[in-house]
Motif scaffolding. Sequence first.
Motif, PDB file in Angstrom:
ATOM      1  N   ARG A 173       0.831  -1.215   0.000  1.00  0.00           N
ATOM      2  CA  ARG A 173       0.000   0.000   0.000  1.00  0.00           C
ATOM      3  C   ARG A 173       0.860   1.258   0.000  1.00  0.00           C
ATOM      4  NH1 ARG A 173      -1.833  -3.459   3.502  1.00  0.00           N
ATOM      5  NH2 ARG A 173      -1.061  -2.290   5.276  1.00  0.00           N
ATOM      6  N   ALA A 174       2.041   1.166  -0.618  1.00  0.00           N
ATOM      7  CA  ALA A 174       2.926   2.325  -0.748  1.00  0.00           C
ATOM      8  C   ALA A 174       3.373   2.454  -2.196  1.00  0.00           C
ATOM      9  CB  ALA A 174       4.148   2.177   0.163  1.00  0.00           C
ATOM     10  N   GLY A 175       3.637   3.680  -2.618  1.00  0.00           N
ATOM     11  CA  GLY A 175       4.071   3.938  -3.976  1.00  0.00           C
ATOM     12  C   GLY A 175       5.573   4.114  -4.086  1.00  0.00           C
ATOM     13  N   HIS A 176       5.979   5.092  -4.897  1.00  0.00           N
ATOM     14  CA  HIS A 176       7.395   5.307  -5.213  1.00  0.00           C
ATOM     15  C   HIS A 176       8.159   5.965  -4.067  1.00  0.00           C
ATOM     16  CE1 HIS A 176      10.791   5.598  -7.905  1.00  0.00           C
ATOM     17  NE2 HIS A 176      10.806   6.934  -7.878  1.00  0.00           N
ATOM     18  N   LEU A 177       7.432   6.622  -3.169  1.00  0.00           N
ATOM     19  CA  LEU A 177       8.065   7.330  -2.046  1.00  0.00           C
ATOM     20  C   LEU A 177       7.529   6.777  -0.722  1.00  0.00           C
ATOM     21  CD1 LEU A 177       7.821  11.014  -3.391  1.00  0.00           C
ATOM     22  CD2 LEU A 177       9.628   9.341  -3.819  1.00  0.00           C
TER      23      LEU A 177
END
Length: 262
Positions: A235-239
């Motif tokens: 549940r996290a993206g690129h950052l």
Amino acid sequence: MQIADIGDVQLHYRVDGDPNGAPIVFANSLGTDLRLWDAVLPHLPAGLRIIRYDKRGHGLSSEPTAPYSMGALVRDTEALLDHLQVRDCVFVGLSIGGLIAQGLAVKRMDQVRALVLSNTAAKIGTPKIWQDRMAAVRKDGIEALADAAMERWFSRDFRASAEHVAWRNMMVRQPVDGYVGCCAAISGTDFYTPTSGLRLPTMGIAGSEDGSTPPDLVRETIDLIPGARFELMRRAGHLPCVEQPSEYAALLQSFLSDIGHI
């Protein structure tokens, strides 16, 4: 604010924590400055010498004329760490910062004892992708890319909050030459061969919703380094250091403990 004058560029940097502690160095992504790590720092263990900096053309560092090479970005970092008399650091690099980390580790084994390669790869994208992106920025400014970048950078839930707006603002306020210059550096970089020769403790971190460097791409690079550890943040993206700072710091602390850096 501290500036290191290293010749053709002046780098803005910040040192927090214990000035005599074990060094950990953070290098941030394209379109961000050293504030990328703000939310992580309070969760790090005491006793570390924490070093952050703005790469050339970003934040409060100077803005040489584009294009830049990856070699220049690595030399900038090498010179900054020499200026600060840093040896045997753990180097945490996210996205383009991870490319810088790989290049520095190959070149300066005395400066880097361990790597954290976050949301990065040995090669990111294709020259065509980067040429198109640079042309769009030259024509219409960074604003033209900002909405698409937010979709790659952040999970759906985080984009639904107002918090992501500050990161969009940070991106569009970077200097055009700095942004384009670093795009050119990424475009020209393929570290598969040199990275496959690295033999040092390494942890890879990926975000399950990362649209810039998907988990399989990160894992492919981490698998080049024997014994490297891979962590997926869901549940996290690129950052992920922005979306889940305490969880991100926990991974760092676990790695630092495992290698005896804390």
